[in-house]
Enzyme design. Structure first.
Site, PDB file in Angstrom:
ATOM      1  N   SER A 101     -11.323  -0.645  -0.366  1.00 44.99           N
ATOM      2  CA  SER A 101     -10.023  -0.611   0.317  1.00 44.99           C
ATOM      3  C   SER A 101     -10.161  -0.913   1.802  1.00 44.99           C
ATOM      4  O   SER A 101      -9.229  -1.434   2.424  1.00 44.99           O
ATOM      5  CB  SER A 101      -9.371   0.768   0.157  1.00 44.99           C
ATOM      6  N   HIS A 147      -3.375   6.237   3.389  1.00 43.66           N
ATOM      7  CA  HIS A 147      -4.237   5.123   3.017  1.00 43.66           C
ATOM      8  C   HIS A 147      -3.786   3.828   3.666  1.00 43.66           C
ATOM      9  O   HIS A 147      -4.580   3.081   4.243  1.00 43.66           O
ATOM     10  CB  HIS A 147      -4.259   4.989   1.499  1.00 43.66           C
ATOM     11  N   ASP A 165       0.845  -1.193   0.000  1.00 45.83           N
ATOM     12  CA  ASP A 165       0.000   0.000   0.000  1.00 45.83           C
ATOM     13  C   ASP A 165       0.880   1.242   0.000  1.00 45.83           C
ATOM     14  O   ASP A 165       1.947   1.243  -0.614  1.00 45.83           O
ATOM     15  CB  ASP A 165      -0.935  -0.047   1.221  1.00 45.83           C
TER      16      ASP A 165
END
Length: 823
Positions: free
Chosen positions: A460, A149, A99
């Site tokens: 996600s 994120h 990620d």
């Protein structure tokens, strides 16, 4: 390659026998790829593609424990809390998170990195400044304090309990490794994804999870193939299904298309934090508008509806009338329907309007894409009230309080599949997504400099939930390859079925979006009934597989009896009637379903015994095959105390009959495909090109469906091919003559050839068309095209078509183009 005078630079080399042996190279001349394909031992050449940055559907940084945006259900759910109560939290399992990196300084994520910490290590493959188009600068530190994120993902997997927000990661005792493949902003190329996947394998990760991807439609991308190979070894690979639900079916994401990986759909939380506008001039309750933050508007604005008829279906789809006042000081009210939100708001902006509310037309009160406009959705009744009040002469105005106007709004889709979840199946009819997990309105960790905690939505967020559940499974069942390779089947067969709405009588949500249902971690881990397989892949009517065998194994100590029944899900009406364009999400559903007969409708299975059964599935009738109905459902094995299921999916049409190439003038105002110049002018007749500056042709086209093979060749200008009428839209579209082939047409050389092309969307997001520029007078093999006159023969292989049969291609001939390159 050097022996063939191919100029190249080696970017990365991969040497993992059984997984991937190859290299990422940059060619000095892209046309040299044909020479490489001729080298003995080369199995495949794939382009290095750009995968877009992870983009949650919504992001809110919480201000404290009293922030109204925090959902009430902050503790782990769906069986995870019961497992935690039993002391099952993923101890001894290693999870690699590919990620944006992780802020391991976060107290809830252990406060450090290395042995003894929650985050035991990692690697940064790119550096802060990397954006997908510049040079990566790798280092050994995967710290991310600028993107966030990956930190949110990491918290869903493994946040420590005992924090101020009372959240805990699904597998908070597992060890995390951060593989950073995104910079602070921007995208990534898939050779870096490959590098991170192989590093995760060599580091001994038990689970690899990726909350990333881009619309692709095929199982054939490099990262998809590698992910599938890794999963087939017994490691568990979880990948986001994608957030492209608005774009309809057959729009799955890569690398989530990996055949053996677990592609994850998102389920909405039960409430959402929204804002309220205050109504002035008439008596009315505050109007809820779909935004986490207040509109940046401090003035009280009078309203101006673009139509006083709330039944008009194309409100503001055309330029507003000349007598429309300057709208710069109004709050503009617009009805939803017919055209895109951006088109409506562009027409409003042409009259000065810069703040607007769009009222729903019954499609659903949800988040919408309005580009850079200050606008969002309100509910149907509120919009009709405002329009009628204005029409009656009332002086209605609205204000947008900048604080104190947030409220927990009962999410009409709470407990349902998030509307943004991408629809499957893949173009080659594989089952995506596999299962669903909570992904809408999820509270988790953020980098400390970015606020420490935040609420985000997206597949996600659902994907690390499944990664965490996988860690709980490994910690209980052991890490043998058998446990890993059967994990997806176990999660599918024990999942909870999800409806398409909260209205009684509405069908279950299509398997094309919910997969096998909502994961039930406790049931999956503690069940003593093992059902296999988890999926029946039925294919289309031309390749239909009707008879399927499944087994039910009793690993417990008690005799159990079950009944076998069929539970249909909604059938998607995949295309807009009378067109070749996909129906936008939420895709309409029909109750017309398949029928299923079983070898036995009830049975008893003793401890240690395995019962084998068969299901004979008949595709539904009475549906229009031209709109590609996707039918699906479940074979349920149940008694009064427990239930399991096998999930099926098929298409009640022949995919070969689906038109691939858009031949309409719907999107550009002229028929497609078309030859254009770099400034967009269309050539409808002969044109000459010198290939100086901007004097070269470009081929503009759209794909209404994916194609396994797209070819463009030069042919003699006098060539003609038989045309047939495309009855779907009334336009002539050249096809091979019946029974004939193009072998009678001499092709002079290839301009390009592309494998496994995804269909285009009808959204204004950069994926709506393909533009192939022919900027140099060269064939694909690098040889010079002689000066002269030619036509371009474009061919697209139909779905399931045979590339050796010319009749399986759609085709098009361009106008004559002359090549006049000065000596």
């Amino acid at each position: 390659m050097r022996k063939r005078n191919v100029g190249f630079g080696v970017d990365k080399e991969f040497n993992s026998p059984g997984l991937f042996v190859g290299a990422a190279v940059t060619l000095s001349d892209s046309n040299d790829k044909a020479k490489i394909a001729d080298i003995s031992g080369v199995k495949a050449i794939r382009p290095v593609v750009v995968v877009p940055a992870p983009k949650p559907v919504s992001v809110h940084v919480v201000t404290g424990v009293d922030d109204p945006a925090i959902p009430p259900d902050t503790e782990s759910t769906h069986g995870v809390d019961k497992l935690h109560a039993q002391g099952i939290a993923g101890s001894g399992i290693k999870i690699g998170i590919i990620d944006t990196g992780i802020d391991y300084t976060h107290p809830a994520l252990g406060g450090g990195i290395g042995p003894g910490f929650k985050v035991i290590g990692g690697f940064d493959f790119v550096g802060d400044a990397y954006n997908g188009s510049n040079t990566p600068i790798p280092d050994s530190d995967p710290l991310d304090q600028c993107n966030g994120h990956g930190t949110h993902v990491g918290g869903i997997v493994g946040a420590n309990p005992g924090n101020a927000f009372n959240i805990s990661g699904v597998a908070y005792q597992a060890s995390l490794t951060a593989y950073r493949i995104f910079g602070c902003t921007g995208d990534v190329t898939d050779d870096i994804i490959v590098e991170a996947l192989l590093r995760g394998v060599s580091d001994g990760q038990d689970i690899l999870t990726m909350s990333l991807g881009g619309a692709d439609g095929w199982t054939e991308s490099t990262s998809s193939v590698l992910s599938s190979r890794i999963a087939s070894t017994g490691k568990i690979v979880t990948i986001a299904a994608g957030n492209d639900g608005a774009k309809g079916v057959f729009f799955t994401s890569s690398p989530g298309n990996a055949i053996d990986a677990i592609s994850v759909a998102s389920l909405d939380n039960t409430v959402i934090p929204l804002q309220n506008a205050t109504v002035h001039g008439v008596v009315h309750d505050p109007i809820t508008y779909f935004d986490t933050f207040p509109f940046p508007v401090t003035a009280t604005l009078p309203i101006f509806p673009t139509s006083t008829d709330p039944t008009v279906v194309d409100d503001a789809c055309n330029p507003l009338p000349d007598d429309t006042p300057d709208l710069s000081n109004f709050l503009v009210i617009v009805r939803r329907g017919t055209c895109t939100f951006v088109q409506k708001l562009t027409n409003v902006a042409a009259k000065g309007g810069n703040v607007s509310l769009i009222y729903d037309n019954g499609t659903g009160f949800t988040a919408i894409d309005v580009g850079n406009f200050t606008s969002t959705l309100i509910q149907t009744d509120d919009g009709i009230f405002l329009v009628n009040a204005f029409a009656s002469g009332a002086n209605v105005s609205l204000s947008f309080p900048q604080s104190g106007a947030s409220a927990q709004f009962p999410d009409p889709s709470g407990g349902l599949i998030s509307s943004f979840t991408s629809y499957g199946p893949t173009n080659d009819m594989f089952f995506k997504p596999a299962v669903a997990a909570p992904g809408g309105n999820i509270l988790s960790t953020l980098p400390v400099p970015l606020g420490s905690f935040g609420v985000e939505s997206g597949t996600s967020m659902a994907t690390p939930f499944i990664a965490g559940v996988s860690a709980l499974l490994f910690s209980v069942k052991g890490k043998s390859p058998e446990v890993g390779t059967t994990a997806r089947t176990l999660l599918e067969t024990t999942a909870q079925l999800i409806s398409s709405s909260h209205t009684d009588g509405d069908p279950l949500q299509t398997v094309a979006q919910q997969g096998a249902g909502l994961v039930d971690a406790f049931k999956a881990i503690h069940t003593d009934i093992i059902v296999s397989p988890g999926e029946f892949l039925l294919n289309d009517t031309a390749h239909f597989v009707s008879l399927h065998t499944f087994t039910v194994k009793n690993t417990g100590a008690q005799v159990k009896s079950f009944k076998v029944t069929h539970i249909p899900a909604g059938t998607t009406l995949s295309l807009q009637p009378g067109t070749d364009f996909p129906a936008d999400g939420p895709v309409p559903l029909s109750n017309i379903s398949a029928t299923v007969k079983f070898s036995e409708t009830s049975f008893t299975v003793h401890p240690g015994q395995t019962q084998e059964l068969t299901a004979h599935i008949t595709a539904p009738t009475g549906l229009d095959p031209s709109i590609l109905p996707i039918f699906s459902g479940f074979v349920q094995i149940a008694n009064a105390n427990e239930s399991y299921h096998v999930t099926y999916l098929g298409v009640a049409a022949s995919l070969k009959d689906a038109q691939v190439v858009d031949t309409t003038d719907t999107f550009f105002g002229f028929d497609l495909p078309a030859l254009v110049d770099p400034i967009g002018d269309v050539f409808t007749g002969p044109a000459n090109f010198t290939f100086n500056d901007t004097n070269f042709p470009e081929l503009l086209m759209r794909l209404d469906f994916g194609t396994p093979l797209l070819l463009a060749d030069l042919v003699d200008p006098n060539i003609k091919i038989t045309t047939t009428l495309n009855r779907r839209n009334g336009l002539a579209f050249p096809q091979a003559s019946p029974g004939g082939t193009f072998s009678q047409i001499k092709t002079l050389g290839s301009l390009f050839e592309f494998d496994f092309m995804s269909r285009n969307s009808d959204q204004d997001d950069g994926t709506g068309f393909n533009l192939f520029n022919i900027a140099s007078p060269l064939f694909a093999n690098g040889t010079t095209i002689p000066n002269g006159s030619y036509k371009i023969l474009l061919r697209a292989l139909k779905m399931t078509g045979d590339p050796t049969k010319e009749e399986d291609f759609e085709s098009w001939l361009s106008p004559i183009l002359g090549i006049e390159v000065p000596n």
